[in-house]
Design a protein around this motif. Structure first.
Motif, PDB file in Angstrom:
ATOM      1  N   LEU A 133     -33.221 -21.900   7.511  1.00  0.00           N
ATOM      2  CA  LEU A 133     -31.652 -21.812   7.687  1.00  0.00           C
ATOM      3  C   LEU A 133     -31.394 -20.245   7.504  1.00  0.00           C
ATOM      4  O   LEU A 133     -31.308 -18.991   9.154  1.00  0.00           O
ATOM      5  CB  LEU A 133     -30.318 -22.200   7.008  1.00  0.00           C
ATOM      6  CG  LEU A 133     -29.610 -23.664   7.842  1.00  0.00           C
ATOM      7  CD1 LEU A 133     -28.728 -24.045   6.233  1.00  0.00           C
ATOM      8  CD2 LEU A 133     -30.057 -24.069   8.530  1.00  0.00           C
ATOM      9  N   LEU A 134     -31.677 -20.001   6.755  1.00  0.00           N
ATOM     10  CA  LEU A 134     -32.824 -18.213   7.447  1.00  0.00           C
ATOM     11  C   LEU A 134     -33.247 -18.062   7.597  1.00  0.00           C
ATOM     12  O   LEU A 134     -33.405 -16.798   8.343  1.00  0.00           O
ATOM     13  CB  LEU A 134     -32.512 -17.892   5.629  1.00  0.00           C
ATOM     14  CG  LEU A 134     -32.123 -17.610   4.852  1.00  0.00           C
ATOM     15  CD1 LEU A 134     -31.747 -16.989   2.867  1.00  0.00           C
ATOM     16  CD2 LEU A 134     -30.673 -16.816   4.622  1.00  0.00           C
TER      17      LEU A 134
ATOM     18  N   ARG B  24     -22.656 -19.542  10.983  1.00  0.00           N
ATOM     19  CA  ARG B  24     -23.528 -20.814  11.643  1.00  0.00           C
ATOM     20  C   ARG B  24     -24.202 -21.336  10.309  1.00  0.00           C
ATOM     21  O   ARG B  24     -24.597 -23.077  10.623  1.00  0.00           O
ATOM     22  CB  ARG B  24     -23.829 -19.596  12.271  1.00  0.00           C
ATOM     23  CG  ARG B  24     -22.998 -19.722  13.771  1.00  0.00           C
ATOM     24  CD  ARG B  24     -23.294 -19.165  14.965  1.00  0.00           C
ATOM     25  NE  ARG B  24     -24.558 -18.398  15.115  1.00  0.00           N
ATOM     26  CZ  ARG B  24     -23.918 -16.974  15.726  1.00  0.00           C
ATOM     27  NH1 ARG B  24     -23.138 -16.643  15.493  1.00  0.00           N
ATOM     28  NH2 ARG B  24     -25.513 -16.139  15.100  1.00  0.00           N
ATOM     29  N   ARG B  25     -24.686 -20.612   9.842  1.00  0.00           N
ATOM     30  CA  ARG B  25     -26.017 -21.449   8.776  1.00  0.00           C
ATOM     31  C   ARG B  25     -25.072 -22.875   7.932  1.00  0.00           C
ATOM     32  O   ARG B  25     -25.268 -23.295   7.294  1.00  0.00           O
ATOM     33  CB  ARG B  25     -26.854 -20.751   7.576  1.00  0.00           C
ATOM     34  CG  ARG B  25     -27.666 -19.979   8.638  1.00  0.00           C
ATOM     35  CD  ARG B  25     -27.873 -18.443   8.109  1.00  0.00           C
ATOM     36  NE  ARG B  25     -29.426 -18.074   8.383  1.00  0.00           N
ATOM     37  CZ  ARG B  25     -29.140 -16.291   8.858  1.00  0.00           C
ATOM     38  NH1 ARG B  25     -28.193 -15.977   7.923  1.00  0.00           N
ATOM     39  NH2 ARG B  25     -30.037 -15.717   9.510  1.00  0.00           N
TER      40      ARG B  25
ATOM     41  N   LEU C  68     -25.283 -17.781   0.200  1.00  0.00           N
ATOM     42  CA  LEU C  68     -25.878 -19.202   0.879  1.00  0.00           C
ATOM     43  C   LEU C  68     -25.941 -20.292   0.817  1.00  0.00           C
ATOM     44  O   LEU C  68     -24.652 -21.921   0.958  1.00  0.00           O
ATOM     45  CB  LEU C  68     -26.732 -18.824   1.850  1.00  0.00           C
ATOM     46  CG  LEU C  68     -26.599 -20.003   3.552  1.00  0.00           C
ATOM     47  CD1 LEU C  68     -25.940 -20.407   4.245  1.00  0.00           C
ATOM     48  CD2 LEU C  68     -27.915 -19.961   4.184  1.00  0.00           C
TER      49      LEU C  68
ATOM     50  N   ARG D 240     -34.270 -19.344  10.442  1.00  0.00           N
ATOM     51  CA  ARG D 240     -33.502 -19.867  12.723  1.00  0.00           C
ATOM     52  C   ARG D 240     -32.424 -19.651  12.827  1.00  0.00           C
ATOM     53  O   ARG D 240     -32.579 -19.080  14.115  1.00  0.00           O
ATOM     54  CB  ARG D 240     -34.233 -21.063  12.448  1.00  0.00           C
ATOM     55  CG  ARG D 240     -35.868 -20.653  12.655  1.00  0.00           C
ATOM     56  CD  ARG D 240     -35.973 -22.702  12.110  1.00  0.00           C
ATOM     57  NE  ARG D 240     -37.258 -23.048  12.243  1.00  0.00           N
ATOM     58  CZ  ARG D 240     -38.720 -22.410  11.325  1.00  0.00           C
ATOM     59  NH1 ARG D 240     -38.262 -21.852   9.768  1.00  0.00           N
ATOM     60  NH2 ARG D 240     -39.944 -22.581  12.037  1.00  0.00           N
ATOM     61  N   PHE D 241     -31.521 -18.718  11.917  1.00  0.00           N
ATOM     62  CA  PHE D 241     -30.364 -18.892  12.648  1.00  0.00           C
ATOM     63  C   PHE D 241     -29.639 -17.375  13.033  1.00  0.00           C
ATOM     64  O   PHE D 241     -29.805 -16.565  11.725  1.00  0.00           O
ATOM     65  CB  PHE D 241     -29.457 -19.096  11.340  1.00  0.00           C
ATOM     66  CG  PHE D 241     -29.077 -20.848  11.984  1.00  0.00           C
ATOM     67  CD1 PHE D 241     -28.081 -21.830  13.141  1.00  0.00           C
ATOM     68  CD2 PHE D 241     -30.087 -21.711  11.698  1.00  0.00           C
ATOM     69  CE1 PHE D 241     -27.907 -22.939  13.304  1.00  0.00           C
ATOM     70  CE2 PHE D 241     -30.421 -23.589  11.834  1.00  0.00           C
ATOM     71  CZ  PHE D 241     -28.881 -23.620  12.741  1.00  0.00           C
TER      72      PHE D 241
ATOM     73  N   ASN E 273     -24.855 -16.182   9.481  1.00  0.00           N
ATOM     74  CA  ASN E 273     -24.464 -16.799   7.559  1.00  0.00           C
ATOM     75  C   ASN E 273     -23.111 -17.755   8.227  1.00  0.00           C
ATOM     76  O   ASN E 273     -23.693 -18.991   7.462  1.00  0.00           O
ATOM     77  CB  ASN E 273     -24.086 -15.817   6.593  1.00  0.00           C
ATOM     78  CG  ASN E 273     -25.215 -15.793   6.080  1.00  0.00           C
ATOM     79  OD1 ASN E 273     -26.374 -16.483   6.277  1.00  0.00           O
ATOM     80  ND2 ASN E 273     -24.936 -14.418   5.323  1.00  0.00           N
TER      81      ASN E 273
END
Length: 359
Positions: A316-317, A245-246, A83, A319-320, A243
């Protein structure tokens, strides 16, 4: 009425040729590069500076930030990029895409197009037809696209020359929050409609160069176009992995944050652009000033994200897509069988069982 119709025809035709040329250039340059794009993306993005430079360099090479964004999303889907690597490649692509503005400002609006655009189209298409799918053919397609690109700029420039007689773009005003937001919205909508921030950038440059809109208004359009380019990433990750979408969310965050900050301090940024232009002895034309503004304000975004990227990645890790990633994990396992799977997981990293009190 005839003059207005001709102006609209020139505007639509010029925009179409510009986008056609951009597409041909991108396809030709990607074919010319062969598998190098994949190799570079997968092998030379081990840290922030490298990933940033790779993103900027590849985008400048293929003339499409959308292509690099989609490629980065595909690579993180395949597990070839982490990411942090992917988001810094995308941040770099925002800098790389500013090369289009420089091409328009330094060549498209200053050189007599007929001297090289038409020969480039003819020679390029001859190379493409003779070379087929080889690198020779891909190079020909890129050369022809280069010519079509600048032919489109020429038509847009001619179309904007007479537009002020029919439409007064200055009626919205600049220097006010509402006025600047109108121009930001215009840039955003243009990019959303044509799915190309480069096309919106070309429109802003040609409009400013012809005196149709002022410098500050054109700068606001450029900001809106930069934000609008996130629509490509959003469309690319519909029903994609967490990932992916992140990565798209990071792209949106970067562009929106950069746009908001640049808009809030727009007069200051334009003054900085003026001073840098004078220090580098650049041409003081409006088009060159806008190209430099586009570059500096994307570099500003990178500086803003440098200390924020770590917390952003963690956010991001957390919550997505957690539900999507957890759906395949075994639940309600017998404790004896779970013990076996835990040993297996430590050895091979395959299972991540969750124990529950209920059978």
């Amino acid at each position: 009425m005839m003059g207005f119709n001709l102006m609209i025809a020139g505007f639509v035709g010029g925009l179409g040729l510009f986008m056609l040329g951009m597409g041909q250039m991108t396809d030709g340059l990607k074919g010319l590069a062969g598998g190098a794009l994949k190799t570079i993306l997968a092998s030379f993005t081990s840290n922030r500076p490298k990933a940033l430079l790779v993103g900027a360099g590849l985008t400048a090479l293929v003339q499409s930030s959308s292509a690099i964004t989609v490629a980065a999303i595909g690579f993180i889907n395949a597990g070839l990029l982490t990411l942090p690597q992917a988001i810094w490649v995308i941040f770099g692509s925002n800098i790389g895409t500013t090369l289009t503005g420089w091409l328009v400002a330094l060549i498209g609006l200053k050189v007599k197009i007929e001297l090289f655009a038409l020969p480039a189209i003819g020679i390029g298409m001859a190379m493409h037809m003779a070379g087929g799918k080889s690198r020779w053919g891909a190079g020909g397609l890129a050369l022809a696209g280069f010519g079509v690109f600048f032919l489109g700029i020429h038509l847009l420039q001619n179309a904007f020359t007479g537009v002020s007689a029919y439409i007064d773009f200055n009626q919205f005003g600049t220097g006010t929050v509402l006025g600047d937001l109108v121009y930001v919205g215009l840039g955003f909508l243009l990019t959303l409609c044509v799915q190309s921030s480069s096309a919106a950038m070309a429109l802003a440059l040609t409009a400013a160069a012809s005196g149709t809109i002022g410098l500050e208004a054109a700068a606001a359009v450029v900001i809106g176009a930069n934000v609008g380019t996130t629509s490509t990433a959003i469309l690319a990750v519909i029903k994609a992995t967490p990932n992916a979408r992140r990565v798209a969310a990071a792209h949106v965050f970067f562009n929106v944050l950069t746009g908001v900050v640049a808009l809030l301090i727009l007069p200051t940024v334009l003054e900085l652009v003026k001073r840098v232009s004078e220090a580098l002895s650049l041409d003081p034309s409006v088009a060159t000033t806008l190209a430099l503004f586009h570059t500096l304000f994307n570099c500003l975004g990178v500086l803003l994200m440098w200390p924020l990227s770590g917390p952003l990645v963690r956010w991001l890790l957390a919550r997505f897509g957690q539900a999507d990633e957890d759906v395949g994990r075994p639940r309600y396992l017998d404790r004896n069988y779970a013990g076996v799977l835990i040993v297996w997981d430590k050895l091979f990293g395959t299972f991540q069982p969750e124990l529950d009190e209920e059978p």
